[in-house]
Design a protein around this motif. Structure first.
Motif, short mmCIF file in Angstrom:
data_model
loop_
_atom_site.label_atom_id
_atom_site.label_comp_id
_atom_site.label_asym_id
_atom_site.label_seq_id
_atom_site.Cartn_x
_atom_site.Cartn_y
_atom_site.Cartn_z
N PHE A 742 2.37 8.44 -6.04
CA PHE A 742 1.24 7.68 -6.11
C PHE A 742 0.20 6.92 -5.08
CE2 PHE A 742 -2.67 3.87 -7.34
CZ PHE A 742 -2.99 5.07 -7.74
N LEU A 743 1.03 5.45 -4.66
CA LEU A 743 0.57 4.46 -3.75
C LEU A 743 0.17 5.42 -1.83
CD1 LEU A 743 2.75 1.59 -3.94
CD2 LEU A 743 -0.15 2.35 -4.19
N THR A 744 1.48 6.50 -1.68
CA THR A 744 1.13 7.09 -0.86
C THR A 744 -0.28 8.44 -0.30
OG1 THR A 744 3.74 7.47 0.04
CG2 THR A 744 2.56 9.05 0.68
N ALA A 745 -0.36 8.74 -1.91
CA ALA A 745 -1.44 9.50 -1.53
C ALA A 745 -3.15 9.17 -1.23
CB ALA A 745 -1.67 10.40 -2.87
N ALA A 746 -2.99 7.99 -2.50
CA ALA A 746 -3.93 6.90 -2.57
C ALA A 746 -3.71 5.66 -1.43
CB ALA A 746 -3.50 5.57 -3.49
N ASN A 747 -3.07 5.99 -0.59
CA ASN A 747 -3.44 5.60 1.05
C ASN A 747 -4.33 6.16 1.87
OD1 ASN A 747 -2.54 3.75 3.36
ND2 ASN A 747 -1.70 5.32 3.87
N GLU A 748 -3.95 7.46 1.50
CA GLU A 748 -5.11 8.49 2.34
C GLU A 748 -5.78 8.92 2.11
OE1 GLU A 748 -3.07 9.64 5.24
OE2 GLU A 748 -1.44 8.50 4.78
N VAL A 749 -6.33 8.85 0.55
CA VAL A 749 -7.70 9.09 -0.14
C VAL A 749 -8.86 7.68 0.76
CG1 VAL A 749 -8.95 8.88 -1.41
CG2 VAL A 749 -6.92 9.81 -1.73
N VAL A 750 -7.77 6.23 0.06
CA VAL A 750 -8.65 4.90 0.73
C VAL A 750 -8.80 4.69 2.05
CG1 VAL A 750 -8.63 2.36 0.51
CG2 VAL A 750 -7.52 3.47 -1.07
N LEU A 751 -8.05 5.48 3.23
CA LEU A 751 -7.45 5.36 4.52
C LEU A 751 -9.33 5.78 5.47
CD1 LEU A 751 -6.22 4.03 6.88
CD2 LEU A 751 -5.49 6.11 7.15
N GLY A 752 -9.73 7.63 4.55
CA GLY A 752 -11.09 7.98 4.45
C GLY A 752 -12.34 7.36 4.22
N GLU A 753 -12.05 6.36 3.68
CA GLU A 753 -13.61 6.48 2.54
C GLU A 753 -13.70 4.75 2.54
OE1 GLU A 753 -15.44 8.28 1.20
OE2 GLU A 753 -14.02 9.87 0.91
N ILE A 754 -12.52 3.91 3.24
CA ILE A 754 -12.98 2.02 3.39
C ILE A 754 -13.07 2.08 4.56
CG2 ILE A 754 -11.09 1.57 4.34
CD1 ILE A 754 -10.62 -0.74 1.63
#
Length: 889
Positions: A742-754
């Motif tokens: 979960f955290l690995t996938a979440a990091n990639e999403v947040v990295l592109g949005e934040i």
């Protein structure tokens, strides 16, 4: 010993080690420096960490390695490092690594570790690292106690305590020399200070035979200056040194100086005196550094006082020329610059020279270019420009001929602004290479801000003098301007620093006090929009307060179909007829108006919106509300309306963000057999809206997924990032239920949005209500605490980089079992970092509160933990969230 540590500014071992690692990082150009000291069990615990990355620093702080993993020699390659250090080095892509043992009497008592990503450490940096390791050993001995078998050094200890307790700020070197000579029985004590150019200066001399100190002491000092030994003891030649023994102590690393002791009788090499000199040198170095720091602060204080003198003298003068001459002379002294000028804007908005020192030729052209640079593109500059080499800087290429003619080497320009009005420019032309310290920058900006107001006031005064020719009227108008400025300042400050309701009271009190009226009432629109209701009233005389307040407390109806009389923004001077026409709020004033009293209504209008009205009342026939008073009231009403509108918008924004944040938090807790869930969110009283978020999700296999996080920033941006965090949780948890995935996938999403420079710390766990199996992983978030029956609370060992910083991350999952009666507590950093007078709430208080309330149900336990934090800290400086999971028996 406590008094000594307080006087040197170092109160514990961790503080001393922090100073050492920060200095080592600077000298060795390291990205990470860790100082470890052995604990009672023999393990090596990180007591001080320097790291460019906050997440890496948080991960390494308090980390522990086994003593056996510290080498007998030095390690300089990644493969040789213990696994925890190797992982940290890989995370920062370290190329150069060092692990050095810290020794005391031959035994390994700690380690010093350095890492950097750019290149390997060279020989000089390795030497500096070794010196830092020696400092760690000395600091441990000085602040954490050395080998208990060493004899106590009572004279040196007493000398250190006396130095700490009684040293005057400007006489530390003298007291060091006197106390060292007395404590050691030395015939003479010399304190040397090293200069930046490599030279040395005798700072103090003491002892019964001080004047007879041997000349060879200087030669010994020069040898010690290039030596790495902390203490050098040598027997002097009988012919030149009288057969005395000379001990030279190295003070600090890098050394700030040296201390020399001359003994007529050689000390016992195995005795306590010589073995204790190294520790004493550490304390002396800290004392001298603290003294130097206090001297610097004293100089800054004198600097500040001098600037305040300038401001006071300038503002006190009504003459523009005298104001400028005073300011120029004092700035010249303070910045140690012979050549400077003040340029003011004329009526055509062009610069003209108003005052100068030691300048001839076309320096005005240089000032005009500095003005352009200080204003910046689209008039958005920072207001200050510094050019250290005027001839070479391309920014001044267009005026290079003027620079050569005037002989300018460097240039500093600071805008003179009074509010939104550009008054002119203060220009200083110092020697080439001159820079500003942070203190000089701040003080110079404060000075020019006040000087601009003083210049504006002086210009206004002289303009009135020229137009009217009446000095009395000029002084009255100047006083009126000052009163208006004071009124505007008080009103603006009240809206920016306090609650809106309190600001209302300031408005009416300021109006009564500054305009000389007897009473004032402020009315603002009711939330229904059908009336203006009184929110604050002030009466000058206390004996009239009660009856006048009753008269002034009536609402003013607003017609939904007829245009309001206040919408035009024009002042309405009341007479009996006008008061009756306005309605019930002003009709009670008619008896006063019939007897000669005067009253007026000043609308507060901004952007064609009625924000309120100010009603003024003067009961005195001799002092009616006249034209001047109304003009002053109007000049105050405009900024007041804007401040009121800003406060209204700020309140609306606050309500919106709070509602948005509230909508992002779960309204109810999940209900699962065998598992109690409790959650509390506590907002801060000092920030607009925080960034704490938590959520729950029941997975298809029956497990409960829980997320708790903290986004950077506050306000609407934080609320938006909270929404993103919740969306990430809801959208990814079912597809990637395991914490590491979960955290690995979440990091990639947040990295592109934040946004750039922002990140999210997140804690994610799953728990099986039937078996108690719990899996947890962290992305830069404080670990959960686990309380099992009959045991002390312990943190779950999880760590990882926060979301949104760097891609390609992996996160380790901790797995454990919640036994019946066991409790897992998740929290954001606002809980342990809550403060009271600088003291943290901390994990110890959290553990105590957890033990004290462990028998409570989960929701009540979460509430009890937050309440315990509130009782300690009072108002919360940051928001916090607590989630409690309790497995039932």
């Amino acid at each position: 010993m406590a008094a000594a540590r307080e006087a040197t500014g170092v109160t514990d071992l961790d503080t001393a080690l922090t100073a050492i690692v920060e200095r080592a990082a600077e000298l060795a150009d390291a990205d990470i420096v860790v100082a470890r000291v052995a604990d009672e069990s023999g393990g090596l615990v990180a007591h001080a960490v320097y790291a460019r990355s906050e997440s890496v620093r948080a991960e390494l702080e308090g980390s522990r390695i086994e003593a056996r993993s510290v080498p007998a020699g030095e390690r300089t390659t990644l493969d040789e490092l213990p696994r925890p250090l190797r992982l940290a080095a890989e995370r920062v892509a370290a190329v150069g690594v060092l692990q050095l043992p810290v020794r005391d009497n031959g035994a390994v008592v700690g380690s010093l570790e350095l890492m950097r990503s750019r290149s390997e450490f060279d020989a000089l940096q390795l030497t500096l690292a070794r010196a830092a390791a020696d400092d760690v050993a000395l600091a441990r001995r000085a602040f954490a106690g050395g080998d208990s078998r060493r004899p106590a050094l009572d004279p040196l200890e007493l000398a250190g305590d006396a130095l700490a307790a009684g040293a005057a700020d400007t006489r530390a070197a003298d007291q060091v020399a006197a106390l060292a000579a007395e404590a050691t029985g030395a015939a003479a004590c010399l304190v040397w200070r090293y200069e930046e150019d490599g030279g040395h200066v005798l700072a103090a001399l003491a002892g019964p035979e001080a004047t007879a100190a041997p000349s060879v002491a200087l030669e010994a000092l020069q040898r010690a200056q290039v030596s790495r030994e902390p203490v050098v003891v040598e027997k002097l030649d009988p012919g030149r040194g009288g057969g005395a023994t000379l001990a030279t102590l190295r003070l600090g690393e890098p050394p700030l100086g040296a201390l020399q002791l001359v003994f007529t009788q050689a000390p016992d090499p195995e005795g306590p005196l010589l073995s204790g000199l190294g520790t004493f040198a550490v304390r002396v170095a800290h004392a001298l550094r603290a003294s130097e720091h206090r001297r610097t602060l004293a100089a800054d204080l004198d600097h500040t006082r001098a600037l305040l003198t300038i401001v006071g003298q300038a503002i006190a003068e009504l003459s523009l020329s005298h104001t400028l001459e005073t300011a120029v002379d004092r700035v010249r002294e303070l910045l140690v610059a012979d050549r400077l000028a003040v340029y003011l804007m004329d009526e055509g908005e062009r610069l003209e020279t108003a005052a100068e020192r030691d300048l001839t030729g076309p320096h005005l052209r240089i000032g005009e270019r500095l003005l352009e640079l200080a204003i910046g593109p689209a008039r958005g500059g920072r207001g200050l420009v510094l050019v250290t080499d005027a001839l070479q800087d391309p920014q001044l290429a267009g005026v290079r001929d003027a620079i050569e003619e005037v002989g300018i080497e460097a240039a500093l320009g600071v805008l003179l602004r009074a509010g939104v009005h550009l008054i002119g420019l203060l220009a200083v032309y110092p020697e080439r290479g001159r820079t500003l310290t942070e203190s000089e920058d701040s003080l110079l900006r404060a000075l020019v801000a006040q000087l601009a107001v003083a210049v504006q006031n002086a210009q206004l005064h002289e303009r009135v003098e020229r137009e009217s020719g009446e000095a009395t009227r000029a002084r009255d108008e100047q006083a009126e301007v000052s009163r208006r400025l004071r009124a505007l300042y008080e009103i603006s400050r009240s809206f920016t620093e306090g609650l809106v309701e309190g600001a209302f009271d300031v408005v009416v009190k300021t109006i009564v006090g500054e305009l000389g009226v007897d009473a004032a009432v402020l009315r603002i629109p009711h939330e229904r929009g059908d009336a203006l209701v009184p929110v604050a009233a002030h009466v000058r005389e206390e004996r009239l307060a009660e009856p006048l307040r009753r008269i002034l407390s009536l609402p003013q109806p607003l017609s939904p179909v007829r245009p309001s009389a206040f919408r035009s923004g024009e002042v309405i001077v009341l007479d009996a007829e006008t008061a009756a026409a306005l309605g019930p709020a002003h009709a009670p004033l008619i008896p006063f108006l019939d007897k000669g009293s005067t009253a007026a209504v000043v609308p507060l209008v901004a952007h064609d919106r009625i924000l309120g009205t100010l009603t003024l009342l003067s009961l005195s026939v001799e002092h009616p509300i006249g034209t001047e008073t109304l003009e002053a009231a109007v000049s105050i009403a405009g900024p007041t309306a804007l401040a009121l509108d800003n406060a209204r918008l700020q309140q609306q924004r606050k309500e919106f963000t709070e509602a948005m944040q509230s909508s992002l938090l779960p309204r109810t807790q999940p209900r699962l057999p065998g598992l109690q869930v409790g959650a509390v969110y506590a907002p801060s009283t000092r920030v607009e809206v925080g960034g704490d978020v938590y959520d729950f999700l029941e997975l298809a296999d029956g497990r409960l997924a829980v997320v708790l996080g903290d986004v950077t920033g506050h306000g609407i941006d934080a609320a938006a990032d909270m929404a993103m965090a919740k969306f990430v949780f809801r959208s990814l948890a079912r597809e990637h239920p395991e914490p590491n995935d979960f955290l690995t996938a979440a990091n990639e999403v947040v990295l592109g949005e934040i946004g750039a420079g922002k990140f999210i710390t997140l804690l994610y766990l799953t728990v099986d209500p039937e078996t108690g199996e719990l899996a947890c992983a962290s992305a830069g978030h404080p670990p959960p605490r686990l309380l099992e029956p009959g045991k002390a609370p312990e943190p779950v060992q999880v760590a990882g980089l926060a979301l949104g910083i760097e891609g390609g991350q992996s996160y380790e999952t901790a797995r454990l079992r919640l036994e019946p009666g066991a409790i897992a507590v998740l929290y954001t950093d606002g809980l342990p970092e809550a403060r009271r007078e600088g003291e943290l709430y901390g994990e110890n208080r959290l553990n105590a509160a957890l033990l004290a309330h462990a028998e409570l149900p989960a929701q009540e336990l979460a509430e009890a933990l937050v309440e315990d934090c509130r009782s300690f800290a009072g108002e919360l400086g940051d928001d916090l969230a607590v989630v409690v999971l309790k497995r039932l028996g």
